[in-house]
Motif scaffolding. Structure first.
Motif, PDB file in Angstrom:
ATOM      1  N   VAL A   1       0.854  -1.182   0.000  1.00 34.13           N
ATOM      2  CA  VAL A   1       0.000   0.000   0.000  1.00 34.13           C
ATOM      3  C   VAL A   1       0.891   1.233   0.000  1.00 34.13           C
ATOM      4  O   VAL A   1       1.793   1.351   0.824  1.00 34.13           O
ATOM      5  N   ASN A   2       0.633   2.134  -0.950  1.00 39.61           N
ATOM      6  CA  ASN A   2       1.403   3.373  -1.010  1.00 39.61           C
ATOM      7  C   ASN A   2       1.127   4.200   0.244  1.00 39.61           C
ATOM      8  O   ASN A   2      -0.001   4.596   0.492  1.00 39.61           O
ATOM      9  N   PRO A   3       2.188   4.488   1.041  1.00 38.64           N
ATOM     10  CA  PRO A   3       1.978   5.172   2.325  1.00 38.64           C
ATOM     11  C   PRO A   3       1.534   6.622   2.192  1.00 38.64           C
ATOM     12  O   PRO A   3       1.130   7.220   3.178  1.00 38.64           O
ATOM     13  N   LEU A   4       1.591   7.185   0.984  1.00 35.63           N
ATOM     14  CA  LEU A   4       1.283   8.602   0.831  1.00 35.63           C
ATOM     15  C   LEU A   4      -0.200   8.878   0.552  1.00 35.63           C
ATOM     16  O   LEU A   4      -0.593  10.019   0.421  1.00 35.63           O
ATOM     17  N   TYR A   5      -0.992   7.809   0.435  1.00 31.68           N
ATOM     18  CA  TYR A   5      -2.413   8.031   0.181  1.00 31.68           C
ATOM     19  C   TYR A   5      -3.264   7.446   1.299  1.00 31.68           C
ATOM     20  O   TYR A   5      -2.834   6.540   2.005  1.00 31.68           O
TER      21      TYR A   5
ATOM     22  N   TRP B   1      -4.861   7.018   7.462  1.00 34.10           N
ATOM     23  CA  TRP B   1      -3.632   6.743   6.716  1.00 34.10           C
ATOM     24  C   TRP B   1      -3.157   5.317   6.983  1.00 34.10           C
ATOM     25  O   TRP B   1      -3.355   4.795   8.080  1.00 34.10           O
TER      26      TRP B   1
ATOM     27  N   HIS C   1      -0.321   4.153   7.780  1.00 34.87           N
ATOM     28  CA  HIS C   1       0.560   3.943   8.933  1.00 34.87           C
ATOM     29  C   HIS C   1      -0.203   3.954  10.259  1.00 34.87           C
ATOM     30  O   HIS C   1       0.368   3.646  11.292  1.00 34.87           O
TER      31      HIS C   1
END
Lengths: 332, 313
Positions: free
Chosen positions: A101-105, A148, A150
């Motif tokens: 999973v892209n952490p920026l989205y 998010w 994280h």
């Protein structure tokens, strides 16, 4: 009807002329509603195999054989159609949700992206995403969309990944070691979720794992891979009770049992075959306690044997002993 | 967020105060004396030297001089230029627009060129990548004064497309006059930024989440834009912040080469003539620009990467 048919698949990496192919003559199938395990050590080719179901091969690799996924010949599809197949008819669940999973989205973006790729209109996507998150057991799904990655635990994030894999109502789910990266305590939860939703939707599931016991417990059938070949395929129950290939038997003895008494585990001796190593005969022979000179006379063919198939020239004579040892272990 | 900005601005004040003392002290440790410059060419009588030293308070202890200077600097009065006999504030104000325009122009060239070349290089392996790599290697290795000389002889003297000298009038005139200097200033940094962008994008292309995005059947345009480019920007923004503030220092060379009336060329003149008040004011200005650029980057990063938000106090 089969939702996945892999037929005589050989995949050779770029620049490896003469060296062993990553996959040699692999054939397997998954029917709708069926749970099929693909078991093997690291480097046995199981991840490469499951990715070919999505029409993905390592960059520059040459491919022989056919893969039909939900009725489509994946290697013959134009890029646009292949993308539609991936977004609408197949769901992919990777190993480590933290890396996938892209952490920026936001969490919702991961699911909404999948829905949009599957052709869901923009206005409907958030509601559909909420429903999907709810169906995989995410508490407060509406709020979860705005959070998010994280902020989520590995188990919760893997649920999100599974929800996104369901975006296009897939007929086939491909899960590449879906619980390996998770805490032991939540592995069972995530796995049973995966099994439940597959059963609910009547989809097929190809479950890649290195855990033979797990495969035997949850799958209908299982394939065992070694050095790029399928060495045994069986209904899961008999795979566990009466392994026919010495490698399968070795894997069983190397797996700690939850039910039996604690005893010393036996590792499969030696190491897996490197990609640069080519053997004239059976790839497992150097590690096999039952190897005889006959094992070096060419690769053993995968021959039907009862309900399954096994690629060992001595399978017939070894069967009683391997069965006895498997039972011995359980009886002790 | 507001507390974060206030704390950073407080840090900015402390940084400026410390560097102001360093700058002030360094000037007085440096060899040479403003008085001897002012009386250059004459053999000064001791009385004349004493008069000049008294006029510029050069005989007071360092701390007294510093106290007097920083006190009036806080009210916006940076003293009088020894060389020009004018208020430093007014001198700088007259020259600042040229430098700001030059730095902005060069930064624009650097960011646009660097990003486009970097991403192109990362996404088109093969001949395109190799040509860009070669070009950026040459660009990185070209100091701005070499670029300035080459650009002047080729485009200004040879082809006559651009003027060789001066700042120009009006928006278009300024743009025309600043084009070559901005290219000279930004060229090696285009190379640097392209390299950083390429490395960052190549790394992102290999990430699991990019492979997963493709296996999930997302359109390639979305994979590249949302999952490669966006993630690759995070280190690029950090580098851009420090590099842009460094551009202000580099204007010293380029403005001198192109005869532009900015604060960079003024810094060079002032150092040569030991014009302490001007040098001190320009140094403070540069420090201010560095700290502000870093603050901007610190504010921008949490917008780009949510994971850095939880650490922002």
């Amino acid at each position: 009807m089969n939702v996945l048919e892999i037929d005589g698949l050989t995949v050779r990496l770029e620049g490896s002329v003469g060296a062993r192919p990553v996959l040699s003559d692999v054939s397997l199938h998954v029917a709708g509603g069926e749970v099929v395990g693909l078991v093997g050590e690291s480097g046995s080719g199981k991840s490469v195999t499951c990715r070919t179901a999505l029409g993905a091969v390592p960059r520059g690799a040459s491919v022989d054989g056919a893969v039909r996924t939900v009725g489509e010949d994946v290697f013959g599809l134009p890029a646009r159609e292949l993308r539609r197949l991936r977004s609408e008819k197949v769901g992919f669940v990777p190993q480590d949700p933290r890396a996938a999973v892209n952490p920026l989205y936001r969490v919702g973006d991961y699911v909404i992206e999948a829905l949009r790729a599957a052709g869901v209109p923009k206005a409907e996507a958030p509601d559909r995403a909420t429903a999907l998150l709810e169906s995989v057991g995410i508490p407060e799904p509406r709020r979860a969309l705005r959070r998010w990655p994280h902020e989520f635990s590995g188990g919760m994030l893997q649920r999100v990944v599974i929800a996104a894999a369901l975006a296009g109502s897939p007929r086939l789910l491909v899960a590449d070691e879906p619980t390996t990266a998770l805490d032991v305590t939540i592995q069972a939860e995530v796995l049973s979720l995966l099994l439940d939703i597959t059963a609910e939707r009547g989809a097929g599931l190809l479950l890649v794992t290195h855990d033979l016991e797990l495969a035997a417990a949850v799958c209908d059938r299982a394939y065992v891979m070694y050095a790029g070949r399928i060495v045994e395929s069986e209904p899961a129950a008999s795979l566990f009770a009466s392994p026919k290939h010495p490698y399968t038997a070795g894997l069983l003895r190397a797996t700690p049992s939850l039910t039996g008494p604690v005893e010393r585990l036996t590792a499969v001796p030696g190491r897996p075959l490197g990609l640069d190593e080519v053997l004239p005969g059976c790839s497992f022979a150097p590690r096999c306690a039952h190897a005889r000179p006959v094992c070096d006379d060419g690769p053993p063919p995968l021959l039907e044997d009862g309900a399954g198939a096994v690629a060992c020239v001595r399978a017939g004579e070894l069967a009683p002993e391997l069965r006895r040892r498997a039972h011995e272990e359980q009886a002790v | 967020m507001a507390r974060f900005i206030i704390r950073r601005l407080g840090g900015l004040g402390v940084t400026l105060l410390l560097t102001s003392f360093l700058v002030f002290g360094a000037m007085h440790v440096a060899p040479g004396d403003p008085a001897s410059f002012l009386l250059k060419g004459r053999s000064p009588t001791p009385e004349a030297v004493a008069a000049v030293r008294a006029q510029f308070h050069l005989d007071d202890p360092l701390f007294v001089q510093y106290g007097r200077w920083i006190g009036s600097a806080l009210t916006g009065d940076f003293g009088r230029s020894v060389q020009f006999r004018q208020e430093v504030g007014g001198l700088l104000a007259a020259r600042l627009p040229t430098t700001v325009a030059l730095v902005a122009y060069a930064a624009l060239i650097m960011v646009l060129g660097g990003l486009v070349l970097g991403f192109l290089s990362a996404m088109r392996p093969g001949p395109v990548d190799r040509v860009i790599l070669l070009g950026t290697t040459v660009a990185v290795a070209t100091p701005s004064f070499v670029a300035a000389i080459a650009l002047i002889s080729l485009f200004a003297v040879g082809l006559g497309w651009f003027p060789t000298f001066g700042g120009g009038e009006g928006v278009l005139g300024t743009l025309r006059h600043l084009t070559l200097p901005a290219i000279a200033l930004g060229l090696s940094l285009v190379g640097l930024l392209a390299r950083v962008t390429r490395a960052s994008a190549v790394e992102e292309l290999r990430r699991d989440h990019v492979e997963t995005a493709r296996l999930r059947g997302l359109p390639e345009s979305i994979v590249l834009r949302r999952h490669v480019a966006r993630n690759a920007l995070v280190p690029v923004v950090t580098v851009t912040g420090t590099v842009v503030s460094g551009l202000i220092v580099a204007t010293a060379i380029v403005e001198t080469a192109f005869g532009l009336p900015g604060i960079g060329s003024m810094l060079v003149q002032s150092v040569v003539t030991r014009d302490f008040p001007v040098v001190q004011a320009i140094c403070l200005l540069v420090v201010l620009a560095f700290v502000l650029a870093n603050l901007l980057v610190d504010l921008l990063l949490p917008v780009l990467d949510p994971r850095t938000r939880q650490y922002a106090p």
